[in-house]
Design a protein around this motif. Structure first.
Motif, PDB file in Angstrom:
ATOM      1  N   LYS A 386     -16.311  -8.366 -24.085  1.00 16.90           N
ATOM      2  CA  LYS A 386     -17.331  -8.865 -25.009  1.00 16.90           C
ATOM      3  C   LYS A 386     -18.677  -9.122 -24.326  1.00 16.90           C
ATOM      4  CE  LYS A 386     -13.842 -11.110 -27.913  1.00 16.90           C
ATOM      5  NZ  LYS A 386     -13.340 -12.415 -28.456  1.00 16.90           N
ATOM      6  N   LEU A 387     -18.735  -8.928 -23.010  1.00 17.39           N
ATOM      7  CA  LEU A 387     -19.939  -9.255 -22.250  1.00 17.39           C
ATOM      8  C   LEU A 387     -20.628  -7.997 -21.726  1.00 17.39           C
ATOM      9  CD1 LEU A 387     -18.491 -12.224 -20.168  1.00 17.39           C
ATOM     10  CD2 LEU A 387     -20.232 -12.412 -21.953  1.00 17.39           C
ATOM     11  N   PRO A 388     -21.945  -8.058 -21.510  1.00 17.91           N
ATOM     12  CA  PRO A 388     -22.644  -6.951 -20.827  1.00 17.91           C
ATOM     13  C   PRO A 388     -22.336  -7.033 -19.329  1.00 17.91           C
ATOM     14  CG  PRO A 388     -24.184  -8.727 -21.322  1.00 17.91           C
ATOM     15  CD  PRO A 388     -22.868  -9.134 -21.923  1.00 17.91           C
ATOM     16  N   LEU A 389     -21.223  -6.441 -18.952  1.00 17.73           N
ATOM     17  CA  LEU A 389     -20.632  -6.714 -17.649  1.00 17.73           C
ATOM     18  C   LEU A 389     -20.130  -5.429 -17.003  1.00 17.73           C
ATOM     19  CD1 LEU A 389     -19.600  -9.073 -15.778  1.00 17.73           C
ATOM     20  CD2 LEU A 389     -17.465  -8.979 -17.075  1.00 17.73           C
ATOM     21  N   ILE A 390     -20.308  -5.321 -15.705  1.00 16.60           N
ATOM     22  CA  ILE A 390     -19.677  -4.233 -14.952  1.00 16.60           C
ATOM     23  C   ILE A 390     -18.778  -4.860 -13.884  1.00 16.60           C
ATOM     24  CG2 ILE A 390     -21.566  -2.639 -15.412  1.00 16.60           C
ATOM     25  CD1 ILE A 390     -21.114  -3.787 -11.904  1.00 16.60           C
ATOM     26  N   ILE A 391     -17.802  -4.076 -13.426  1.00 20.69           N
ATOM     27  CA  ILE A 391     -16.825  -4.577 -12.467  1.00 20.69           C
ATOM     28  C   ILE A 391     -16.942  -3.780 -11.164  1.00 20.69           C
ATOM     29  CG2 ILE A 391     -14.413  -5.220 -12.123  1.00 20.69           C
ATOM     30  CD1 ILE A 391     -15.572  -6.332 -14.709  1.00 20.69           C
ATOM     31  N   ASP A 392     -17.107  -4.485 -10.060  1.00 24.24           N
ATOM     32  CA  ASP A 392     -17.073  -3.864  -8.736  1.00 24.24           C
ATOM     33  C   ASP A 392     -15.665  -4.004  -8.176  1.00 24.24           C
ATOM     34  OD1 ASP A 392     -19.749  -3.017  -8.415  1.00 24.24           O
ATOM     35  OD2 ASP A 392     -20.370  -5.066  -7.977  1.00 24.24           O
ATOM     36  N   ILE A 393     -14.963  -2.882  -7.998  1.00 22.24           N
ATOM     37  CA  ILE A 393     -13.600  -2.949  -7.469  1.00 22.24           C
ATOM     38  C   ILE A 393     -13.539  -2.249  -6.109  1.00 22.24           C
ATOM     39  CG2 ILE A 393     -12.543  -3.106  -9.740  1.00 22.24           C
ATOM     40  CD1 ILE A 393     -11.804  -0.171  -9.529  1.00 22.24           C
ATOM     41  N   GLN A 394     -12.618  -2.686  -5.286  1.00 23.13           N
ATOM     42  CA  GLN A 394     -12.463  -2.177  -3.933  1.00 23.13           C
ATOM     43  C   GLN A 394     -11.022  -1.675  -3.766  1.00 23.13           C
ATOM     44  OE1 GLN A 394     -13.770  -5.465  -4.528  1.00 23.13           O
ATOM     45  NE2 GLN A 394     -15.687  -4.344  -4.740  1.00 23.13           N
ATOM     46  N   PRO A 395     -10.782  -0.391  -4.031  1.00 28.62           N
ATOM     47  CA  PRO A 395      -9.412   0.121  -4.002  1.00 28.62           C
ATOM     48  C   PRO A 395      -8.686  -0.101  -2.680  1.00 28.62           C
ATOM     49  CG  PRO A 395     -10.863   1.697  -5.079  1.00 28.62           C
ATOM     50  CD  PRO A 395     -11.747   0.633  -4.498  1.00 28.62           C
ATOM     51  N   ARG A 396      -9.411  -0.097  -1.558  1.00 36.49           N
ATOM     52  CA  ARG A 396      -8.757  -0.249  -0.260  1.00 36.49           C
ATOM     53  C   ARG A 396      -8.126  -1.620  -0.060  1.00 36.49           C
ATOM     54  NH1 ARG A 396      -7.147   2.605   4.359  1.00 36.49           N
ATOM     55  NH2 ARG A 396      -7.760   0.758   5.496  1.00 36.49           N
ATOM     56  N   PHE A 397      -8.456  -2.583  -0.919  1.00 39.32           N
ATOM     57  CA  PHE A 397      -7.818  -3.896  -0.793  1.00 39.32           C
ATOM     58  C   PHE A 397      -6.300  -3.794  -0.942  1.00 39.32           C
ATOM     59  CE2 PHE A 397     -11.552  -6.941  -1.992  1.00 39.32           C
ATOM     60  CZ  PHE A 397     -12.208  -6.572  -0.827  1.00 39.32           C
ATOM     61  N   VAL A 398      -5.841  -2.785  -1.692  1.00 39.77           N
ATOM     62  CA  VAL A 398      -4.397  -2.580  -1.826  1.00 39.77           C
ATOM     63  C   VAL A 398      -3.763  -2.341  -0.458  1.00 39.77           C
ATOM     64  CG1 VAL A 398      -2.674  -0.911  -2.622  1.00 39.77           C
ATOM     65  CG2 VAL A 398      -4.363  -1.791  -4.216  1.00 39.77           C
ATOM     66  N   VAL A 399      -4.456  -1.576   0.376  1.00 44.48           N
ATOM     67  CA  VAL A 399      -3.926  -1.251   1.695  1.00 44.48           C
ATOM     68  C   VAL A 399      -3.799  -2.499   2.559  1.00 44.48           C
ATOM     69  CG1 VAL A 399      -4.398   0.041   3.812  1.00 44.48           C
ATOM     70  CG2 VAL A 399      -4.821   1.094   1.586  1.00 44.48           C
ATOM     71  N   SER A 400      -4.793  -3.376   2.492  1.00 43.42           N
ATOM     72  CA  SER A 400      -4.797  -4.577   3.336  1.00 43.42           C
ATOM     73  C   SER A 400      -3.940  -5.704   2.780  1.00 43.42           C
ATOM     74  CB  SER A 400      -6.237  -5.076   3.507  1.00 43.42           C
ATOM     75  OG  SER A 400      -7.013  -4.135   4.210  1.00 43.42           O
ATOM     76  N   ASP A 401      -3.840  -5.804   1.457  1.00 37.01           N
ATOM     77  CA  ASP A 401      -3.268  -7.006   0.853  1.00 37.01           C
ATOM     78  C   ASP A 401      -1.786  -6.900   0.496  1.00 37.01           C
ATOM     79  OD1 ASP A 401      -5.851  -7.769   1.104  1.00 37.01           O
ATOM     80  OD2 ASP A 401      -6.252  -8.080  -1.025  1.00 37.01           O
ATOM     81  N   PHE A 402      -1.289  -5.691   0.294  1.00 36.05           N
ATOM     82  CA  PHE A 402       0.129  -5.531  -0.045  1.00 36.05           C
ATOM     83  C   PHE A 402       0.926  -5.296   1.226  1.00 36.05           C
ATOM     84  CE2 PHE A 402      -1.729  -4.863  -4.155  1.00 36.05           C
ATOM     85  CZ  PHE A 402      -0.760  -5.251  -5.065  1.00 36.05           C
ATOM     86  N   PRO A 403       2.151  -5.781   1.293  1.00 41.32           N
ATOM     87  CA  PRO A 403       2.922  -6.454   0.243  1.00 41.32           C
ATOM     88  C   PRO A 403       2.801  -7.971   0.229  1.00 41.32           C
ATOM     89  CG  PRO A 403       4.345  -5.996   2.068  1.00 41.32           C
ATOM     90  CD  PRO A 403       3.003  -5.458   2.462  1.00 41.32           C
ATOM     91  N   TRP A 404       2.127  -8.572   1.255  1.00 38.98           N
ATOM     92  CA  TRP A 404       2.157 -10.033   1.357  1.00 38.98           C
ATOM     93  C   TRP A 404       1.501 -10.729   0.175  1.00 38.98           C
ATOM     94  CZ3 TRP A 404      -2.683 -12.006   1.194  1.00 38.98           C
ATOM     95  CH2 TRP A 404      -3.742 -11.229   1.679  1.00 38.98           C
TER      96      TRP A 404
END
Length: 545
Positions: A386-404
């Motif tokens: 509902k907002l005039p909004l864009i999302i900045d995503i960082q796909p590589r976070f999956v590599v660093s953050d999973f599985p912990w």
């Protein structure tokens, strides 16, 4: 010469480039920084007739729209290239050995600084301790930054120079780690690190410029034609930041930069009369940058419910709701959207409430930016739509953050964890970034992570990591993943009509590589992609060898 004809290229069909679909294309004619014509080299040569132009042979190279990193930090990436870098370190012992070696060759009294340590990647996940750093040297202050840039560790000399003692209270939006007896253990969290950075010598203008230059050249060598960055904290003032980029451009470094502006500088911004979108095609002012919370790794990301592996902790709110809304109002009065770091769902709720209560003007030149969006839920995504909004995503976070990360958030929150497909399905504009130097700047590593949602090489110690990847329902197609870094990067700053795809009339920004991602037998081939050429505004900004 009136232009440049690029010939013998290979042009994969990406979403948003339907004009390429109707005919074979192997050439582009560029004039005055724009794509003037697309077609076969024979047809374009006939059209150009007697015109005098330069011809560049792409030798079969695969031509992608110019790649954009929609969230990174040029200054910190430039510093990383000359600092201790603990990326890939697998134990605390190895980390301490690197520091010891650095101390042996560092003049007495000089700071030893490093970054990117991640205890979750250690064989035994142990944090470094102040006593271990003191054992290495009592002749150098040591200050090291965790991979998330929300937790730090220092030795006793660094604490003394920062003016921090056993009796120093925590800051309103940061803290100092302590052991069971209440003694400092060397850890520093969130904005409590400011005392340590202020204690370090201020780099002079030439040093700052060299750091930015080094980062720009590295970005170009990785195929990036544009970066959205936040460097005001490092450079110190807006005029100096503009001067550095202007001089680098005049010296032949061609890369587009979109600058987020850290909120404590709003008084200077007001005094200068700067508005969002000011600048030129090479250097533009973006949103006011705010932080709502920290990071999951340090358990400072703000969650609505406590951490599953530490029930007494919910994370850290950098600002109260009232403070966040007041900063938003100040930004609005200056003519700026806001760009907010928000990782946890608790921070997301605060940020969306601030945006709802302090709406962006209807005709604002840029949208608000929601940065990271790692832990969400269905209601939050409905509010985002509902907002005039864009999302900045960082796909590589999956590599660093999973599985912990799964232990941190628990099974009940995984449905909306790094939920890129749900964000795209909701019709939200998403741009792909690295958050470099937190993750590698190489955009093809980000594309690989978006497609596979797993580490580049299987590591059998992680039982959860399977061939399907982490939470595979959120995987993106190859075309969608590339579009995050092409059309997505342009759309996040309202420039989709100017760049982001290979179309007549758009800026001649393209990245030439050695392999076609849309014809790869396996996504792991992305890991071996070589950049042959980076073209920005029709100029060759980087060429291999």
């Amino acid at each position: 010469m009136s232009g440049t004809l690029y010939i013998n290229g290979t042009f994969p069909m990406l979403s948003g480039e339907s004009k390429l679909a109707s005919r074979f294309v192997d050439a582009i004619f560029v004039e005055q920084g724009k794509i003037a014509a697309i077609g076969t080299k024979s047809d374009l040569k006939l059209q150009l007739g007697a015109k005098v132009y330069q011809t560049i042979d792409l030798a079969g190279g695969v031509v992608l729209p110019g790649l954009t990193d929609s969230h990174m930090h040029l200054s910190m990436h430039g510093m990383k290239l000359s600092m201790l870098d603990f990326s890939g370190v697998t134990s605390k012992t190895e980390m301490l050995a690197m520091i010891r070696e650095e101390a042996q060759k560092t003049p007495v009294g000089q700071w030893i600084v490093g970054l990117n340590w991640n205890e979750n990647e250690f064989t035994t996940p142990e944090l470094p301790h102040i006593s271990e750093l003191d054992d290495i040297t009592m002749e150098h202050p040591i200050f090291l930054t965790r991979v998330c840039f929300h937790a730090y560790v220092g030795n006793s000399i660094a604490f003394r120079l920062a003016g921090i003692t056993q009796d120093t209270p925590d800051t309103p939006s940061g803290s100092f780690g302590r052991d069971e007896q209440g003694k400092l253990n060397g850890m520093v969290y969130e904005e409590a690190h400011f005392a340590f950075t202020k204690a370090q010598p201020e780099p002079d203008y030439s040093t700052k410029k060299e750091i930015i230059k080094r980062a720009c050249l590295d970005a170009l060598s990785l195929g990036l034609t544009s970066v959205h960055t936040e460097d005001l904290r490092f450079i110190g003032n807006v005029d100096t930041m503009h001067r550095i980029h202007q001089e680098l451009h005049e010296e032949g470094i061609y890369i587009r930069t979109h600058q987020l502006l850290y909120h404590p500088y709003m008084s200077e911004i007001k005094e200068l009369g700067i508005k969002a979108g000011d600048g030129n095609e090479w250097f533009k002012m973006g949103a006011i940058k705010l932080f709502a919370d920290g990071a999951i790794g340090a358990r400072t990301a703000l969650l609505q419910q406590p951490y599953s592996d530490m029930p007494e902790v919910r994370g850290t709110a950098i600002h109260s709701q009232e403070e966040l809304e007041e900063l938003t109002v100040q930004a609005r009065k200056l003519g700026f959207p806001i760009a907010v770091h928000a990782i946890g769902d608790g921070a997301a709720q605060m940020v969306l409430t601030a945006m709802e209560n302090c709406p962006l003007p209807v005709h604002a030149p840029l949208r608000d930016r929601f940065i990271h969006a790692q832990v969400l839920n269905e209601d939050l995504i409905k509010r985002m739509k509902k907002l005039p909004l864009i999302i900045d995503i960082q796909p590589r976070f999956v590599v660093s953050d999973f599985p912990w990360v799964l232990d941190r958030v628990g099974a009940e929150r995984t449905e909306y964890l790094y939920a890129w497909r749900k964000l795209l399905a909701a019709g939200l504009i998403c741009g792909g970034g690295s958050d470099a130097p937190i993750e590698p700047l190489n955009p093809f590593l980000g594309i690989h992570a978006a497609v596979t949602r797993k580490k580049p090489s299987q590591n059998q110690q992680f039982q959860f990591q399977s061939e399907e990847g982490y939470l595979p329902l959120e995987k993106l197609s190859m075309s969608e993943a590339i579009s995050l870094f092409t059309m997505g990067g342009a759309a996040t700053v309202n420039e989709a009509g100017e760049r982001g795809s290979i179309e007549v009339g758009k800026a001649a920004d393209f990245t030439v590589i050695n392999d076609n991602p849309l014809q790869m037998d396996h996504p792991d081939q992305l890991l071996d992609v070589q950049i042959q050429m980076t073209v920005v505004n029709g100029r060759i900004a980087y060429q291999a060898n």
